[in-house]
Enzyme design. Sequence first.
Site, PDB file in Angstrom:
ATOM      1  N   GLU A  45       0.842  -1.199   0.000  1.00 16.96           N
ATOM      2  CA  GLU A  45       0.000   0.000   0.000  1.00 16.96           C
ATOM      3  C   GLU A  45       0.872   1.241   0.000  1.00 16.96           C
ATOM      4  O   GLU A  45       1.844   1.339   0.774  1.00 16.96           O
ATOM      5  CB  GLU A  45      -0.892  -0.029   1.245  1.00 16.96           C
ATOM      6  N   THR A  47       2.920   2.064  -2.115  1.00 19.24           N
ATOM      7  CA  THR A  47       4.230   1.760  -2.695  1.00 19.24           C
ATOM      8  C   THR A  47       4.253   2.081  -4.190  1.00 19.24           C
ATOM      9  O   THR A  47       5.331   2.250  -4.758  1.00 19.24           O
ATOM     10  CB  THR A  47       4.563   0.260  -2.528  1.00 19.24           C
ATOM     11  N   GLY A 146     -12.443   1.886  -1.538  1.00 21.55           N
ATOM     12  CA  GLY A 146     -11.056   1.442  -1.705  1.00 21.55           C
ATOM     13  C   GLY A 146     -10.938   0.206  -2.577  1.00 21.55           C
ATOM     14  O   GLY A 146      -9.953  -0.529  -2.490  1.00 21.55           O
ATOM     15  N   SER A 149     -13.370   1.402  -7.957  1.00 20.44           N
ATOM     16  CA  SER A 149     -14.487   1.504  -8.900  1.00 20.44           C
ATOM     17  C   SER A 149     -14.137   2.445 -10.054  1.00 20.44           C
ATOM     18  O   SER A 149     -14.581   2.232 -11.189  1.00 20.44           O
ATOM     19  CB  SER A 149     -15.750   1.981  -8.183  1.00 20.44           C
ATOM     20  N   GLU A 182      -6.965   9.516 -15.262  1.00 20.51           N
ATOM     21  CA  GLU A 182      -7.291   9.825 -13.868  1.00 20.51           C
ATOM     22  C   GLU A 182      -6.411  10.972 -13.338  1.00 20.51           C
ATOM     23  O   GLU A 182      -6.887  11.876 -12.663  1.00 20.51           O
ATOM     24  CB  GLU A 182      -7.105   8.573 -13.006  1.00 20.51           C
ATOM     25  N   ASP A 194      -4.164   0.657  -9.321  1.00 19.40           N
ATOM     26  CA  ASP A 194      -5.559   0.294  -9.545  1.00 19.40           C
ATOM     27  C   ASP A 194      -5.794  -0.132 -10.990  1.00 19.40           C
ATOM     28  O   ASP A 194      -6.424  -1.157 -11.261  1.00 19.40           O
ATOM     29  CB  ASP A 194      -6.478   1.476  -9.198  1.00 19.40           C
TER      30      ASP A 194
END
Length: 422
Positions: A45, A47, A146, A149, A182, A194
Amino acid sequence: MGPGPEPAPGRPPARERAIAGFAAAFGGHPTALVRSPARVNLIGEHTDYNDGFCLPVAVDRELWIALRPSPGDADDAIELVSEQEARAARVTLPPPDVPPPAAAQRRTTEGWAGYVEGTAVMLAAAHGPLAGWQGVVASDIPTGAGLSSSAALELAVAAACAHIAGLPWDALAMARLAHRAENEWVGAATGLLDQLACVSGVAGHALLVDCRHGTVEPVPLPAHVAVVVLDTSTRRRIVTSAYADRRVECARATRLLGVPALRDVGPSLLAEAAGRLDPVALARARHVVTENQRVLDVAAALRAGDVATAGALLTEGHRSIRDDFAVSSAELDAMVEAALAAPGCLGARMTGGGFAGCAAALVDRALLDAFAAAALDGYHAATGLTGSVLPCSAVAGTVAEPCPGVSSPGHDRQEAHRDNRP
Ligand code: GLA
């Protein structure tokens, strides 16, 4: 996207809702379906933007788009209706140019439509003109939890555009385009985790991601262990500034350590150089350095079938992200403790960006029901809140396919292509 759907018992799955929604919105049948999964990050996380390692799983909480090419008499546009949003996303083609320098000044859309427009912008910049299509999106991925989506939507839109325009599908390139959408169009300065996780999913496997090189190695998940998402039912909307603060703190640690990225720091360098860092930068760096090693160790433990070690490392990861990285919350901590006290739990931690949303646990499949009941009771006793438990299966990444039962030239081409697959 707006507030997420909690699938009600008896509610048809997102795939069926997208198909039914298409008939209601546009009449007739879709010619293609896109499926895009959520991701649960097992470990690794914060990272990704430090060039490090992560171990996500693409899971069977999915977003679907039912679509077909725009009718010949329509303006050339992408028109996407969402079951969750009052206003459709409409992107006139060609989309605006990629803004120089990166900033969302050229956005013509608002809200969730920015994800659709941004993806179209980045795809068109890389591949040339797109063809118009109309579609309906339905999702079983809770938003703000988290579970990515937004990345699922970006990749689904990319897959829809690629399918309609006949563009080649290269998972890493598409993840990078969606990530640019994004960052540069929507304006959320997140890392690549993601998008790479949604697009690269492999059934039955976690994904060992090297964020510096953009490589993904599937790691088999032992069949007797389940990845379980534990939703605290808390949502925090204003997390962008805290996320940006962590990025700034990591960048400061990187600069003070004189390395290209925190990926390049091992425990001994960190110990030697600790005096050069202020306490906050040192704590953030300590999390990233130890977390990178935990990712590699969890992947090795899973490969060896040593689920006890993998679970213990997850729990250690929670302490690190709570104490050194400071992105947990009272509810996430309570959920992790409740999970750890429940039967069959091998390890648990918060998952995703932090501050609210979900934890993830590795659980002995044989004890799943007892685990779920005890974890939710413990969470309720500690917080007064009602959480939920979502056992997950690891699934394949984002994909567009012809809609069954519909024949068209595009459909026939796709079928031929599928038949030639190895
Ligand atoms: C969010 C971001 C990711 C990653 C995680 C933390 O999910 O979108 O890029 O930084 O937080 O690991």
